[in-house]
Design a protein around this motif. Sequence first.
Motif, short mmCIF file in Angstrom:
data_model
loop_
_atom_site.label_atom_id
_atom_site.label_comp_id
_atom_site.label_asym_id
_atom_site.label_seq_id
_atom_site.Cartn_x
_atom_site.Cartn_y
_atom_site.Cartn_z
N SER A 72 0.83 -1.20 0.00
CA SER A 72 0.00 0.00 0.00
C SER A 72 0.86 1.25 0.00
CB SER A 72 -0.92 0.01 1.22
OG SER A 72 -1.66 1.20 1.30
N ILE A 75 -3.68 -1.71 4.96
CA ILE A 75 -3.56 -1.09 3.63
C ILE A 75 -3.85 0.41 3.72
CG2 ILE A 75 -4.61 -0.98 1.33
CD1 ILE A 75 -4.95 -4.04 1.51
N PHE A 87 -1.12 3.53 3.19
CA PHE A 87 -1.31 4.54 2.14
C PHE A 87 -0.91 5.93 2.62
CE2 PHE A 87 -3.59 7.31 -0.81
CZ PHE A 87 -3.32 6.70 -2.02
#
Length: 397
Positions: A57, A106, A110
């Motif tokens: 991610s 994830i 990010f």
Amino acid sequence: MNKLTRKEISLLLTLALVQFTHILDAMILMPLAPNLKKTICSDSRHFGFLVASYGFSAFVSAICSTFWADKFDRKKVMVFLYTGFLIGTGACACAQTYSFFIGARIFTGFFGGVAGAIILSIVGDVIPLERRARGMGILMAGFSLASIVGVPMGIVLAENFNWHVAFYMICGIGVPVYLMIIFTIPSITIHLQNKNEQKKNLYRVVFSNRNQVRALLFSLSVVIAHFGIIPYISDYLVNNMKFDLKTQVVFMYVIGGMLTVVAAPLIGKLADRHGRYKVLIVLNAFAIIPIFLISHFNSHSFWAMIGTASMFFIFSGGRMVPSSTMVTSAIEPEHRGGFMGLNSAVQQLGVASTTIIGGLIIKNDHGILYNYGTVGWITIGFTFLVFLTGYGLKAVK
């Protein structure tokens, strides 16, 4: 003037705390492996996917950042990324299923994964080259602080309560750090001054320059040479060597972290004084010893384990100070944010891929890990690549 100013030290301490929370969040899963495998992960393969989800991610996020990181005030970017990081970590704390946990990691990756690139960009923009390695030494102390305070505390909380509490702890630490970002980091817009350079395509700038391509390959080599064996250290020591997680493994992180908090600023001073690459090759050569010993560890001596781990923290972790300085200095300020985002993407992909490969190589038999030594040899191979890729890397600004 070779000494850091008060304003520079204040900025670096704030960034070190931001680094501390991000590294803590990334590292916290690794020492919790035995606990997580009893509850939410069934085996090393699933645990490897859980660790790697953050990295993949962060890789996507870092690639995206190359298109916008240099178009805004660095402070505003940091506030935005840290907000998402805290939300994602809170979601990790609330996870009840493996699939939700993966999703939360994830989301966190990010935002959290690319923040390190912005931190390094700020250091590169604000701290002059002649004392930049010193600044990196203070910044890298945040990594060590995560080992001293956060990781052992996470293990203790997980063992006495549950693993969710470890992520609640990160959120609790993150709130005051968030306020420090707002009130102590100034507006940083030096990279916005050259409008002509801003219009150039980052990828064309980077991949048409041998020095910058070399910097990316060098960074990839360093990060794999350091993190290659880390995800499975606690699991190996607990299950294979029968060390106690709550006392002996925790003590290992505390001692190793304390040593590197002292060593990182010292390494920074030496790198500024004698040259970044010269200091790097000494640390890199000595790092081979603990990497081999840890991945082939067969002693039940507690002090042998502490000594070996301490060498790993100092020599292997110490490489991050001169290497980060070298990479940050290989690009002009106008493209530094995007370049460091690309660098972060390369690093995250390297770490995530290495973790997945390590999980596939390592075999479990009734909790016992096999083939960890093979992972060690791969890590040593990348350590030799550090010598080659770092040689001749030039500082631009």
